[in-house]
Scaffold this motif. Structure first.
Motif, short mmCIF file in Angstrom:
data_model
loop_
_atom_site.label_atom_id
_atom_site.label_comp_id
_atom_site.label_asym_id
_atom_site.label_seq_id
_atom_site.Cartn_x
_atom_site.Cartn_y
_atom_site.Cartn_z
N MET A 155 -14.05 14.58 22.62
CA MET A 155 -13.05 14.13 21.65
C MET A 155 -12.03 13.20 22.29
O MET A 155 -11.54 12.27 21.64
N VAL A 156 -11.70 13.45 23.55
CA VAL A 156 -10.61 12.72 24.20
C VAL A 156 -11.05 11.31 24.57
O VAL A 156 -12.25 11.03 24.71
N PRO A 157 -10.11 10.41 24.78
CA PRO A 157 -10.45 9.03 25.14
C PRO A 157 -10.72 8.87 26.63
O PRO A 157 -10.49 9.77 27.42
N GLY A 158 -11.21 7.68 26.98
CA GLY A 158 -11.26 7.28 28.37
C GLY A 158 -12.63 7.29 29.03
O GLY A 158 -12.78 6.75 30.11
N TRP A 159 -13.63 7.87 28.39
CA TRP A 159 -14.94 7.98 29.01
C TRP A 159 -16.00 7.12 28.32
O TRP A 159 -17.06 6.86 28.89
N GLN A 160 -15.71 6.67 27.12
CA GLN A 160 -16.74 6.06 26.28
C GLN A 160 -17.22 4.71 26.82
O GLN A 160 -18.43 4.42 26.82
N ARG A 161 -16.32 3.86 27.25
CA ARG A 161 -16.69 2.49 27.60
C ARG A 161 -17.71 2.46 28.72
O ARG A 161 -18.63 1.63 28.72
N ALA A 162 -17.58 3.35 29.70
CA ALA A 162 -18.52 3.36 30.82
C ALA A 162 -19.95 3.63 30.38
O ALA A 162 -20.90 3.26 31.08
N GLY A 172 -16.26 12.94 14.13
CA GLY A 172 -15.67 14.21 13.75
C GLY A 172 -16.00 15.26 14.79
O GLY A 172 -16.96 15.13 15.54
N ALA A 173 -15.19 16.33 14.83
CA ALA A 173 -15.39 17.35 15.85
C ALA A 173 -15.01 18.72 15.31
O ALA A 173 -14.08 18.85 14.51
N MET A 174 -15.74 19.73 15.78
CA MET A 174 -15.44 21.11 15.42
C MET A 174 -15.55 22.01 16.66
O MET A 174 -16.56 22.67 16.87
N PRO A 175 -14.52 22.04 17.50
CA PRO A 175 -14.50 23.03 18.58
C PRO A 175 -14.19 24.41 18.01
O PRO A 175 -13.26 24.56 17.21
N ILE A 176 -14.97 25.40 18.40
CA ILE A 176 -14.85 26.76 17.87
C ILE A 176 -14.57 27.71 19.03
O ILE A 176 -15.34 27.78 19.99
N PRO A 213 -4.86 8.49 19.01
CA PRO A 213 -5.78 8.90 17.94
C PRO A 213 -7.19 9.18 18.45
O PRO A 213 -7.67 8.56 19.39
N GLY A 214 -7.83 10.12 17.78
CA GLY A 214 -9.21 10.46 18.07
C GLY A 214 -9.90 10.86 16.78
O GLY A 214 -9.41 10.60 15.69
N PRO A 215 -11.06 11.50 16.88
CA PRO A 215 -11.80 11.86 15.67
C PRO A 215 -11.08 12.91 14.83
O PRO A 215 -10.29 13.71 15.34
N ALA A 216 -11.39 12.90 13.54
CA ALA A 216 -10.95 14.00 12.69
C ALA A 216 -11.54 15.30 13.23
O ALA A 216 -12.65 15.32 13.76
N ALA A 217 -10.80 16.38 13.09
CA ALA A 217 -11.26 17.63 13.69
C ALA A 217 -10.93 18.83 12.83
O ALA A 217 -9.89 18.87 12.16
N VAL A 218 -11.84 19.80 12.84
CA VAL A 218 -11.56 21.15 12.39
C VAL A 218 -11.60 22.02 13.64
O VAL A 218 -12.64 22.13 14.30
N ILE A 219 -10.47 22.59 13.99
CA ILE A 219 -10.35 23.39 15.21
C ILE A 219 -10.30 24.85 14.78
O ILE A 219 -9.35 25.28 14.11
N ALA A 220 -11.33 25.59 15.13
CA ALA A 220 -11.55 26.92 14.57
C ALA A 220 -11.50 27.99 15.65
O ALA A 220 -11.79 27.74 16.82
N ALA A 241 -3.15 17.31 16.25
CA ALA A 241 -2.60 16.94 14.95
C ALA A 241 -1.47 15.92 15.07
O ALA A 241 -1.12 15.29 14.07
N GLU A 242 -0.91 15.74 16.24
CA GLU A 242 0.14 14.75 16.42
C GLU A 242 -0.40 13.33 16.24
O GLU A 242 0.37 12.41 15.90
N HIS A 243 -1.69 13.13 16.46
CA HIS A 243 -2.26 11.78 16.45
C HIS A 243 -3.40 11.59 15.45
O HIS A 243 -3.70 10.46 15.07
N SER A 244 -4.07 12.68 15.06
CA SER A 244 -5.33 12.55 14.32
C SER A 244 -5.41 13.57 13.20
O SER A 244 -4.79 14.64 13.28
N PRO A 245 -6.22 13.29 12.14
CA PRO A 245 -6.42 14.28 11.09
C PRO A 245 -7.01 15.56 11.68
O PRO A 245 -7.98 15.51 12.43
N CYS A 246 -6.43 16.67 11.32
CA CYS A 246 -6.79 17.91 12.01
C CYS A 246 -6.50 19.11 11.13
O CYS A 246 -5.45 19.18 10.50
#
Length: 289
Positions: A155-162, A172-176, A213-220, A241-246
């Motif tokens: 979910m977090v930034p910084g790794w995708q470009r590589a 979207g993300a659902m960490p449980i 900002p990052g993906p929308a998330a349901v954090i369960a 939730a400070e930056h993204s729909p959550c």
């Protein structure tokens, strides 16, 4: 030496009886085997040449489908993708494909390498999913326990470009029932196999890497979960939730282990939240590249 209070907060095996633990883990595997029987898919795909780890794809058709990447738990040292397909048939009925992912297990595999492998699995889905019935622009990632932490790591930034990915590759993300700040584990029983120090734990903690900002998330989380998991879930939700729909979802009458099985039941709040999030993804597609 581990800290006794930290061990109490993070040893979720003590929140259920040994008999119930064995029963639920057995259900993971048995329900997964039943769920994929007769489903169209692709199995034993090597997604990462370096580690030779595999993934399976389930519930595909001739038209590209949104995909749920399911990441197993096991405190980073147990279980496999074969325990993690129990939601595949239910999601198939909703027009959603499922990808189940293996990763190397601790202590033979470092946590840095486990994170790298799971990110490589996401990259495989983006770059190669279109040839396997998957829509690379509708990727949702979820997992339970250690899989919740690994969901946070994508979910977090910084790794995708590589890896040749857009920052928005995970839509979207659902960490449980996950762990998002690993620093307490340095003083816990879990460090017997994680072998972390504070600096590495900090660098591997999604909660400490939230940066825009990052993906929308349901954090369960289960309402009968371990104290440390409950606390960390609330903290990660507040930070995200400070930056993204959550959305925060505390599931009643569930423990650390059986909450994950709710994804296989279309009448549960957890399943409805996942399907709703996936159905809400924008239909616009860009080239997978």
């Amino acid at each position: 030496m581990s800290d006794p209070q930290t061990d109490v907060e993070y040893n979720v095996r003590n929140t259920v009886s040994p008999e119930l633990f064995d029963e639920i883990i057995g259900e993971y595997l048995a329900r997964s085997e039943r769920a994929v029987q007769g489903l169209r898919g692709f199995t034993d795909i090597y997604y990462d040449p370096h580690s030779q780890q595999k993934l399976d794809v389930w519930g595909v058709t001739d038209d590209p489908r949104p995909v749920f990447i399911a990441i197993h738990g096991g405190y980073w040292r147990a279980l496999s993708r074969h325990h993690t397909a129990f939601m595949a048939r239910t999601l198939d009925s909703e027009g959603i494909a499922t990808v189940t992912v293996d990763y190397g297990l601790a202590p033979e595999t470092t946590l840095e390498e486990i994170v790298r492998q799971v990110r490589a699995a996401v990259a495989w889905v983006y770059h190669h999913g279109a040839g396997h019935g998957l829509d690379p622009d509708r990727i949702v990632v979820g997992g339970s326990s250690a899989g919740g932490h690994l969901t946070g790591a994508v979910m977090v930034p910084g790794w995708q470009r590589a890896l040749g990915l857009p920052e928005t590759v995970v839509r979207g993300a659902m960490p449980i029932s996950g762990l998002f700040d690993l620093r307490p584990l340095v003083d816990s029983f879990a460090n017997e196999w994680l072998e972390l120090d504070i600096e590495r734990a900090h660098a591997l903690s999604p909660l400490l890497l939230v940066d825009g900002p990052g993906p929308a998330a349901v954090i369960a989380v289960a309402d009968r979960d371990g104290a440390g998991f409950l606390t960390q879930t609330h903290r990660f939700h507040d930070a995200w939730a400070e930056h993204s729909p959550c959305t925060l979802l505390v599931v009643p009458d569930r423990n650390h282990y059986d909450i994950f099985l709710d994804l296989a039941d279309s009448t549960t709040a957890l399943n409805r939240a996942l399907v709703g999030m996936i159905n809400g993804l924008a239909e616009q597609r860009s080239p997978a590249g």
